[in-house]
Design an enzyme around this catalytic site. Sequence first.
Site, PDB file in Angstrom:
ATOM      1  N   ASP A 121      70.448  64.245 -40.453  1.00 27.45           N
ATOM      2  CA  ASP A 121      70.568  65.525 -39.757  1.00 27.45           C
ATOM      3  C   ASP A 121      71.869  66.189 -40.186  1.00 27.45           C
ATOM      4  O   ASP A 121      72.893  66.041 -39.538  1.00 27.45           O
ATOM      5  CB  ASP A 121      70.534  65.315 -38.244  1.00 27.45           C
ATOM      6  CG  ASP A 121      70.618  66.628 -37.490  1.00 27.45           C
ATOM      7  OD1 ASP A 121      69.630  67.384 -37.502  1.00 27.45           O
ATOM      8  OD2 ASP A 121      71.681  66.913 -36.907  1.00 27.45           O
ATOM      9  N   HIS A 122      71.817  66.901 -41.300  1.00 27.35           N
ATOM     10  CA  HIS A 122      73.001  67.563 -41.834  1.00 27.35           C
ATOM     11  C   HIS A 122      72.874  69.071 -41.688  1.00 27.35           C
ATOM     12  O   HIS A 122      71.810  69.633 -41.969  1.00 27.35           O
ATOM     13  CB  HIS A 122      73.181  67.234 -43.321  1.00 27.35           C
ATOM     14  CG  HIS A 122      73.897  65.944 -43.562  1.00 27.35           C
ATOM     15  ND1 HIS A 122      74.729  65.736 -44.631  1.00 27.35           N
ATOM     16  CD2 HIS A 122      73.922  64.785 -42.861  1.00 27.35           C
ATOM     17  CE1 HIS A 122      75.224  64.513 -44.586  1.00 27.35           C
ATOM     18  NE2 HIS A 122      74.745  63.918 -43.519  1.00 27.35           N
TER      19      HIS A 122
ATOM     20  N   THR B  26      74.148  63.509 -34.767  1.00 25.17           N
ATOM     21  CA  THR B  26      75.327  63.442 -33.899  1.00 25.17           C
ATOM     22  C   THR B  26      75.090  64.347 -32.698  1.00 25.17           C
ATOM     23  O   THR B  26      75.116  65.573 -32.836  1.00 25.17           O
ATOM     24  CB  THR B  26      76.593  63.891 -34.652  1.00 25.17           C
ATOM     25  OG1 THR B  26      76.767  63.054 -35.796  1.00 25.17           O
ATOM     26  CG2 THR B  26      77.819  63.795 -33.773  1.00 25.17           C
TER      27      THR B  26
ATOM     28  N   THR C 270      78.615  58.838 -34.823  1.00 24.14           N
ATOM     29  CA  THR C 270      79.801  59.493 -34.260  1.00 24.14           C
ATOM     30  C   THR C 270      80.160  60.807 -34.936  1.00 24.14           C
ATOM     31  O   THR C 270      81.008  61.534 -34.435  1.00 24.14           O
ATOM     32  CB  THR C 270      81.025  58.557 -34.331  1.00 24.14           C
ATOM     33  OG1 THR C 270      81.263  58.195 -35.699  1.00 24.14           O
ATOM     34  CG2 THR C 270      80.804  57.301 -33.503  1.00 24.14           C
ATOM     35  N   GLY C 271      79.550  61.120 -36.080  1.00 26.50           N
ATOM     36  CA  GLY C 271      79.718  62.446 -36.659  1.00 26.50           C
ATOM     37  C   GLY C 271      80.670  62.533 -37.831  1.00 26.50           C
ATOM     38  O   GLY C 271      81.535  61.676 -38.033  1.00 26.50           O
ATOM     39  N   GLU C 272      80.472  63.605 -38.616  1.00 28.88           N
ATOM     40  CA  GLU C 272      81.295  63.902 -39.790  1.00 28.88           C
ATOM     41  C   GLU C 272      81.741  65.357 -39.739  1.00 28.88           C
ATOM     42  O   GLU C 272      80.974  66.242 -39.329  1.00 28.88           O
ATOM     43  CB  GLU C 272      80.495  63.659 -41.069  1.00 28.88           C
ATOM     44  CG  GLU C 272      80.082  62.209 -41.261  1.00 28.88           C
ATOM     45  CD  GLU C 272      79.037  62.042 -42.352  1.00 28.88           C
ATOM     46  OE1 GLU C 272      78.361  63.035 -42.684  1.00 28.88           O
ATOM     47  OE2 GLU C 272      78.901  60.926 -42.861  1.00 28.88           O
TER      48      GLU C 272
ATOM     49  N   ASN D  84      79.621  68.526 -41.099  1.00 29.24           N
ATOM     50  CA  ASN D  84      78.561  69.197 -40.346  1.00 29.24           C
ATOM     51  C   ASN D  84      79.056  69.934 -39.109  1.00 29.24           C
ATOM     52  O   ASN D  84      78.382  70.844 -38.628  1.00 29.24           O
ATOM     53  CB  ASN D  84      77.518  68.166 -39.907  1.00 29.24           C
ATOM     54  CG  ASN D  84      76.898  67.458 -41.082  1.00 29.24           C
ATOM     55  OD1 ASN D  84      76.325  68.084 -41.953  1.00 29.24           O
ATOM     56  ND2 ASN D  84      77.034  66.140 -41.118  1.00 29.24           N
TER      57      ASN D  84
ATOM     58  N   GLY E 167      81.078  49.268 -38.469  1.00 30.26           N
ATOM     59  CA  GLY E 167      82.031  48.215 -38.154  1.00 30.26           C
ATOM     60  C   GLY E 167      81.642  47.522 -36.863  1.00 30.26           C
ATOM     61  O   GLY E 167      80.732  47.955 -36.142  1.00 30.26           O
TER      62      GLY E 167
ATOM     63  N   ARG F 167      77.100  51.135 -55.169  1.00 29.64           N
ATOM     64  CA  ARG F 167      76.517  51.190 -53.826  1.00 29.64           C
ATOM     65  C   ARG F 167      75.014  50.927 -53.828  1.00 29.64           C
ATOM     66  O   ARG F 167      74.400  50.817 -52.773  1.00 29.64           O
ATOM     67  CB  ARG F 167      76.775  52.566 -53.199  1.00 29.64           C
ATOM     68  CG  ARG F 167      78.121  52.791 -52.598  1.00 29.64           C
ATOM     69  CD  ARG F 167      78.414  51.887 -51.411  1.00 29.64           C
ATOM     70  NE  ARG F 167      77.375  51.856 -50.395  1.00 29.64           N
ATOM     71  CZ  ARG F 167      77.269  52.725 -49.401  1.00 29.64           C
ATOM     72  NH1 ARG F 167      78.132  53.725 -49.304  1.00 29.64           N
ATOM     73  NH2 ARG F 167      76.306  52.599 -48.503  1.00 29.64           N
TER      74      ARG F 167
END
Length: 336
Positions: free
Chosen positions: A39-40, A76, A107-109, A112, A178, A283
């Site tokens: 969801d960007h 988010t 938790t979001g970036e 966005n 984490g 990755r």
Amino acid sequence: MAELKLGYKASAEQFAPRELVELAVLAESAGMDSATVSDHFQPWRHEGGHAPFSLAWMTAVGERTKNLVLGTSVLTPTFRYNPAVIAQAFATMGCLYPGRIFLGVGTGEALNEIATGYAGEWPEFKERFARLRESVRLMRELWLGDRVDFDGEYYRTKGASIYDVPEGGIPVYIAAGGPVVAKYAGRAGDGFICTSGKGEELYAEKLIPAVKEGAAAADRDADAIDRMIEIKISYDTDPELALENTRFWAPLSLTAEQKHSIDDPIEMEKAADALPIEQVAKRWIVASDPDEAVEKVGQYVKWGLNHLVFHAPGHDQRRFLELFKRDLEPRLRKLA
């Protein structure tokens, strides 16, 4: 051991809305049990990037498929969205497609949220995590169908009700990179989400034990928590193509700090394109032999993950899905 499930990651940052819907329909016919979407508001890349609205996509795919489980990976619900409105949206989808909808949250970036008007300094993890926990509490109260007066630190409702709610509400999956958030996923999540390519120690010694610890603290059955992992896999019978296909997704190889703090897709693209292809490919599971690919995927099952969502980086997703159905799906089912 929880049921082995196979899923498809619909790359909203890479494909236009109609194409993304058609790919999910093909994914079901290729043997996938689920399809997840990011969801960007803005993509990782400015040139050639896309960012269709995830909830509109989920509804379109829901109408075109029969059994495919659909969810966000991730959304988010804490900055550009009001969590009460997200609760309403997912309740509606849950009524339309019973048993097929889940809400994956993170938790979001900054990428966005800054563009859509978040004012001030981008919050540190502590605040973002607190917002996430509070939003989940609020949404779950609303899914009970009662009138809700909620007076939290970040969100408030007054006599709020959602009138159309599926029985049992909506499963919430918690994304964690984490052990702190993984423990919360074990304590409060119906599912847990992580991403591949970061080494055995993270999964086998930190994330999965933290999920189990959180579940034990809440007197929950850890095996009942769906443990989802987005597996970055570039599989093609042409080894050169398998390697080169990873190029578009170079932003994933940036540091966690860069990914969470860069708020402009142009700057994100510049930083990513400076990386050598060898670093980008680290990755990913890059393979041209199906047995090699499945052996590497199988490690994650041994480490405790049961819901494998495959993210293929190439632009020719139809080719990947054909190869997946022919070469990988039969072998992967044997991992169970």
